[in-house]
Motif scaffolding. Structure first.
Motif, PDB file in Angstrom:
ATOM      1  N   LEU A 176       0.894  -1.248  -0.050  1.00 21.89           N
ATOM      2  CA  LEU A 176      -0.081   0.130   0.100  1.00 21.89           C
ATOM      3  C   LEU A 176       0.823   1.385  -0.014  1.00 21.89           C
ATOM      4  O   LEU A 176       1.583   1.308   0.770  1.00 21.89           O
ATOM      5  N   GLN A 177       0.724   1.982  -1.014  1.00 22.72           N
ATOM      6  CA  GLN A 177       1.515   3.196  -0.943  1.00 22.72           C
ATOM      7  C   GLN A 177       0.830   4.440  -1.258  1.00 22.72           C
ATOM      8  O   GLN A 177      -0.652   4.336  -1.664  1.00 22.72           O
ATOM      9  N   ALA A 178       1.274   5.697  -1.153  1.00 23.10           N
ATOM     10  CA  ALA A 178       0.224   6.921  -1.213  1.00 23.10           C
ATOM     11  C   ALA A 178       0.784   7.819  -2.448  1.00 23.10           C
ATOM     12  O   ALA A 178       1.987   8.258  -2.163  1.00 23.10           O
ATOM     13  N   LYS A 179      -0.062   7.833  -3.291  1.00 20.34           N
ATOM     14  CA  LYS A 179       0.662   8.717  -4.462  1.00 20.34           C
ATOM     15  C   LYS A 179      -0.061   9.756  -4.505  1.00 20.34           C
ATOM     16  O   LYS A 179      -1.534   9.956  -4.409  1.00 20.34           O
ATOM     17  N   ASN A 180       0.685  11.189  -4.706  1.00 18.06           N
ATOM     18  CA  ASN A 180       0.008  12.525  -4.549  1.00 18.06           C
ATOM     19  C   ASN A 180      -1.045  12.771  -3.758  1.00 18.06           C
ATOM     20  O   ASN A 180      -2.090  13.328  -3.752  1.00 18.06           O
ATOM     21  N   HIS A 309       2.773   8.471  13.286  1.00 18.56           N
ATOM     22  CA  HIS A 309       3.574   9.548  12.862  1.00 18.56           C
ATOM     23  C   HIS A 309       4.096   9.663  11.359  1.00 18.56           C
ATOM     24  O   HIS A 309       4.586   8.443  11.073  1.00 18.56           O
ATOM     25  N   HIS A 310       4.292  10.628  10.580  1.00 20.27           N
ATOM     26  CA  HIS A 310       4.771  10.707   9.392  1.00 20.27           C
ATOM     27  C   HIS A 310       6.045  11.716   9.212  1.00 20.27           C
ATOM     28  O   HIS A 310       5.893  13.021   9.823  1.00 20.27           O
ATOM     29  N   SER A 311       7.112  11.555   9.037  1.00 20.56           N
ATOM     30  CA  SER A 311       8.109  12.220   8.861  1.00 20.56           C
ATOM     31  C   SER A 311       8.952  12.570   7.565  1.00 20.56           C
ATOM     32  O   SER A 311       9.743  13.399   7.535  1.00 20.56           O
ATOM     33  N   ASP A 416       1.824   5.230   4.838  1.00 22.26           N
ATOM     34  CA  ASP A 416       1.928   6.366   4.949  1.00 22.26           C
ATOM     35  C   ASP A 416       0.531   6.978   5.705  1.00 22.26           C
ATOM     36  O   ASP A 416      -0.561   6.510   4.978  1.00 22.26           O
ATOM     37  N   TRP A 417       0.434   7.343   6.747  1.00 20.79           N
ATOM     38  CA  TRP A 417      -0.709   7.466   7.600  1.00 20.79           C
ATOM     39  C   TRP A 417      -1.426   9.078   7.351  1.00 20.79           C
ATOM     40  O   TRP A 417      -2.176   9.243   7.991  1.00 20.79           O
ATOM     41  N   ILE A 419      -2.944   9.184   4.503  1.00 24.43           N
ATOM     42  CA  ILE A 419      -3.909   8.709   3.566  1.00 24.43           C
ATOM     43  C   ILE A 419      -5.315   9.015   4.260  1.00 24.43           C
ATOM     44  O   ILE A 419      -5.683   8.359   5.267  1.00 24.43           O
ATOM     45  N   ARG A 420      -6.193   9.512   3.473  1.00 19.20           N
ATOM     46  CA  ARG A 420      -7.876   9.718   3.787  1.00 19.20           C
ATOM     47  C   ARG A 420      -8.428   9.463   2.929  1.00 19.20           C
ATOM     48  O   ARG A 420      -8.211   9.884   1.641  1.00 19.20           O
ATOM     49  N   PRO A 421      -9.523   8.707   2.815  1.00 16.82           N
ATOM     50  CA  PRO A 421      -9.830   7.992   3.962  1.00 16.82           C
ATOM     51  C   PRO A 421      -9.079   6.704   4.360  1.00 16.82           C
ATOM     52  O   PRO A 421      -8.475   6.208   3.428  1.00 16.82           O
ATOM     53  N   LEU A 422      -9.047   6.444   5.401  1.00 17.79           N
ATOM     54  CA  LEU A 422      -8.110   5.484   5.998  1.00 17.79           C
ATOM     55  C   LEU A 422      -8.908   4.017   5.833  1.00 17.79           C
ATOM     56  O   LEU A 422      -9.683   3.681   5.916  1.00 17.79           O
ATOM     57  N   PRO A 423      -7.763   3.213   5.125  1.00 12.82           N
ATOM     58  CA  PRO A 423      -8.277   1.992   4.702  1.00 12.82           C
ATOM     59  C   PRO A 423      -8.480   1.202   6.126  1.00 12.82           C
ATOM     60  O   PRO A 423      -7.939   1.402   6.946  1.00 12.82           O
ATOM     61  N   ASP A 424      -9.306   0.248   5.562  1.00 16.47           N
ATOM     62  CA  ASP A 424      -9.918  -0.651   6.962  1.00 16.47           C
ATOM     63  C   ASP A 424      -8.543  -1.526   7.486  1.00 16.47           C
ATOM     64  O   ASP A 424      -8.638  -1.884   8.603  1.00 16.47           O
TER      65      ASP A 424
END
Length: 735
Positions: A176-180, A309-311, A416-417, A419-424
């Motif tokens: 699971l990755q977060a793009k853009n 946390h995200h840094s 990557d926390w 991400i919204r909406p948060l996956p289950d």
């Protein structure tokens, strides 16, 4: 190593017994990935343990190297390692000539070959991972991956092995990755302060206060448009209040005077946790629900807390999620949406009658202060309890397995926390971090009581360590002219003046741009890339791009500015810099600082020899004059001065010229003049208490003993001045 070999033999034997399964082997001798990984991990661990017993570089290695047998053994093993490395490099299509024994070029060439091979191999690994994840580099994502269902990759390398006989289906890992992802900083009501100023506590209301909040922390509407640190400084100048109050811990007094009740220092009765399916879990993303959560927490006696946390895409980092669990209910709080309202939780977080349970709270305490303005009073850290009990491992995974028999799922630990909406899947992962923590808290207290033989000593120790963690203050990273030296010392690189200048300029450019763009320094320009650019000093912008793989976006945008900085560094004179000679007292250990003070306390014995030499050459035999002159010499840290006040100039003697002998007639005349003098010489003793000379500090009687002995020698010499020889008499001194 033996266990690993036995595993490999068992795997090979099972394959031979089942010819039908040969075609389904993952690789020769291993039926699946798990068997291969198990064997490989055992081999690596055994090799690592064996390498730890090798002689260390330095005197120990040089001693062993002096034995021909050890030297021959090292050469044999080295040839074997080079042969293995050559085979691996040849397999991947790289240059594999690793047997160059030239002492001048062999080592450097082999090192370059290894670096190039690593780049090629890791590039292939990245391509294969992208292909396995279904990511095509030529296509740009149309929408954030957070709004798309995560891709399930079913393959042999990512299937979690299960028991084939149990009938369970194999689990698959999800990439699971977060793009853009939209930057959450853009929606914050209070802008992020990345300025190069100290951090000030983000608290203006202090619940459960014994000592009231200083007036300099009160709300100031006229200062809302300026950074918090600058606003506090302006207010401090207005009211002429102490700066310590601005940066002090707001709950320092409350934590110092925290008194634990008797029930927290006695043996508890563990209360079993509820199953996940029977426990209510709520996602909190609005103010009304947050107020309701605060009211529920205020009525409990303990609750567990954890943060996500995200840094990577923020200079100071962002707290993205907060998990809170009571005995009956779980809460997941969206700290990105409620960032400006979460201060109301201080009512429960600082209540000394409510226990807050954390695991490894060192970073959590700082994140709560930095982003949310929250502080903790009366905390229990299960990590500190595990260390006090000397458990084999201190991670939360180990505690959950030990006390709850729960296998925690860490597949989303580095997700990557933002991400919204948060996956289950991420929602359930976050919930499990605190759901079992209160039961672990009970079991740890029981073990601490039993190990302590029914005494609360160990419990008090854990509570005390947890309180010390609560007293931690968040310190914002500040840029100074010498900040780059900290990173350079860790890398242990030997740079010349040009390389060091380039490293300093790149470090400053990276820090400035990271603060402006609110990006981490690792995103702007990673450390290894910055060191490589400083080491190579490319002459063209394309050379800077070639040093980065992959190329950071901001480096590509500002490559011309980086090229100008590198050119400035290349214009510096080329000199060798010895970093081992740089002594920074701020980075010395306590033992090293004591050693430096001991070395500084020793006095140079040659200064005393020069004093004696002057007494002999200037024909001074009066005890008062001699002691007075030597005292002045030792005090002023300089070449001794003649009694007349004129500094004696030393003339360099020519080659073959010897030091002239003292004129004996002049010596007799000087002694006679001293005896015939009718004016007594008045000696005023020097006040050593007013001196800053180290030799007179404390109790160092050797200087005074030296002065008196020399005075005694001068007095005896004066008595025998009429003789041709200058020797001591056998009698005792009258002093």
């Amino acid at each position: 190593m033996d266990s690993s070999n036995s595993d490999k033999q068992n795997n090979t034997q099972s394959v031979n017994e089942d010819p039908a399964g040969v075609d389904n082997e993952f690789c020769p001798g291993f039926k699946d990935v798990d068997a291969f990984v198990k064997y490989g991990l055992g081999t690596v661990v055994a090799a690592t343990k064996a390498s730890a017993s090798l002689p260390q570089v330095g005197d120990e290695y040089d001693l062993y190297r002096s034995f021909p047998g050890f030297q021959e053994f090292c050469e044999t093993q080295g040839d074997g390692l080079l042969h293995c490395m050559s085979q691996i490099m040849h397999h991947h299509g790289c240059r594999a000539h690793m047997r160059d024994r030239n002492k001048l070029t062999g080592l450097e060439e082999r090192f370059d070959l290894v670096v190039d091979s690593n780049d090629v191999i890791l590039e292939k690994v990245g391509i294969l991972l992208d292909d396995a994840a279904g990511v095509n580099r030529s296509q740009q994502p149309v929408m954030p991956a957070g709004f798309q269902p995560p891709k399930i990759v079913v393959s042999s390398w990512n299937r979690k092995g299960g028991d084939s006989g149990s009938g369970r289906s194999s689990e698959t890992f999800r990439l699971l990755q977060a793009k853009n992802v939209t930057r959450p900083q853009l929606k914050f009501r209070e802008k992020v302060d990345n300025s190069n100023t100290p951090f000030t506590p983000k608290i203006f209301v202090k619940p459960n206060a014994i000592k009231p909040l200083p007036s300099c922390r009160s709300q100031r509407p006229e200062d809302l448009d300026v950074p918090a640190a600058l606003a506090d400084f302006i207010h401090q100048q207005r009211t002429q209040e102490h700066v310590e109050d601005m940066f002090a811990h707001p709950y320092q007094y409350e934590l110092d005077h925290l008194a634990l009740p008797e029930n927290l220092l006695s043996k508890p009765e563990p209360q079993m946790y509820k199953p996940l399916a029977e426990t209510k879990c709520s996602f909190i993303d609005n103010l009304e629900d947050l107020v309701a959560v605060n009211e529920k927490l205020a009525k409990t006696s303990e609750f567990a807390v954890d943060l996500e946390h995200h840094s990577y895409r923020s200079f100071l980092g962002i707290t993205c999620l907060m998990q809170i669990s009571t005995r009956d209910e779980d809460f997941i709080i969206d700290t990105l949406e409620l960032r400006s309202e979460l201060y109301i939780l201080n009512e429960a977080f600082t209540d000394p009658t409510i226990v807050k349970v954390f695991h490894g709270a060192d970073s959590d305490i700082e994140w709560l202060q930095k982003d949310l303005g929250l502080y903790i009073v009366n905390m229990f850290d299960t990590h500190q309890a595990s260390r006090t009990l000397n458990l084999g491992r201190h991670s939360l995974d180990h505690l959950l397995k030990l006390f709850c028999n729960v296998d925690s799922d860490k597949r989303y630990q580095l997700a990557d926390w933002r991400i919204r909406p948060l996956p289950d899947e991420m929602f359930q992962y976050a919930r499990a971090d605190t759901h079992y923590l209160l039961y672990v808290y009970d079991r740890l207290r029981v073990d601490l009581w039993e190990v302590g033989n029914g005494q609360p000593a160990l419990l008090q120790m854990v509570w005390h360590k947890s309180k010390d963690i609560s007293l931690k203050k968040y310190m914002k990273p500040l840029f100074t002219e010498d900040s780059y030296m900290d990173l350079l010392r860790k890398q242990k690189k030997a740079f010349n003046t040009q390389q060091l200048t380039a490293f300093r300029l790149l470090y400053g450019w990276r820090d400035k741009l990271a603060r402006q763009e609110d990006e981490s320094t690792g995103y702007v320009l990673p450390n290894h890339m910055m060191i490589k650019i400083s080491d190579i000093l490319p002459k063209e912008p394309q050379g800077i791009i070639a040093c980065c793989n992959p190329v950071p976006p901001l480096v590509r945008q500002q490559v011309n500015e980086l090229h100008i900085l590198v050119q400035q560094a290349r214009e510096m004179p080329l000199l060798k810099v010895r970093h081992d000679t740089v002594k920074d007292p701020g980075h010395l250990t306590v033992a090293q600082q004591k050693a430096c003070r001991v070395v500084e306390s020793f006095q140079n014995p040659f200064r005393m020899v020069r004093c004696i030499d002057l007494v002999m050459r200037e024909n001074i035999f009066n005890s008062v004059q001699a002691s007075y002159l030597i005292t002045l010499c030792l005090h002023f840290h300089q070449e001794p001065i003649k009694p007349g006040g004129k500094k004696r100039e030393r003339v360099a003697s020519e080659t073959g010229e010897s030091t002239p002998k003292p004129n004996k007639k002049l010596m007799k005349a000087a002694v006679k003049n001293n005896e015939d003098s009718t004016t007594p010489l008045v000696f005023k003793p020097y006040d050593y208490s007013q001196s800053d000379f180290k030799v007179f500090a404390g109790t160092q009687p050797h200087v005074f003993v030296f002065v008196y002995v020399l005075s005694d020698f001068a007095q005896k010499s004066n008595a025998c001045a009429g003789n041709r020889s200058m020797s001591f008499f056998g009698g005792k001194s009258e002093r």
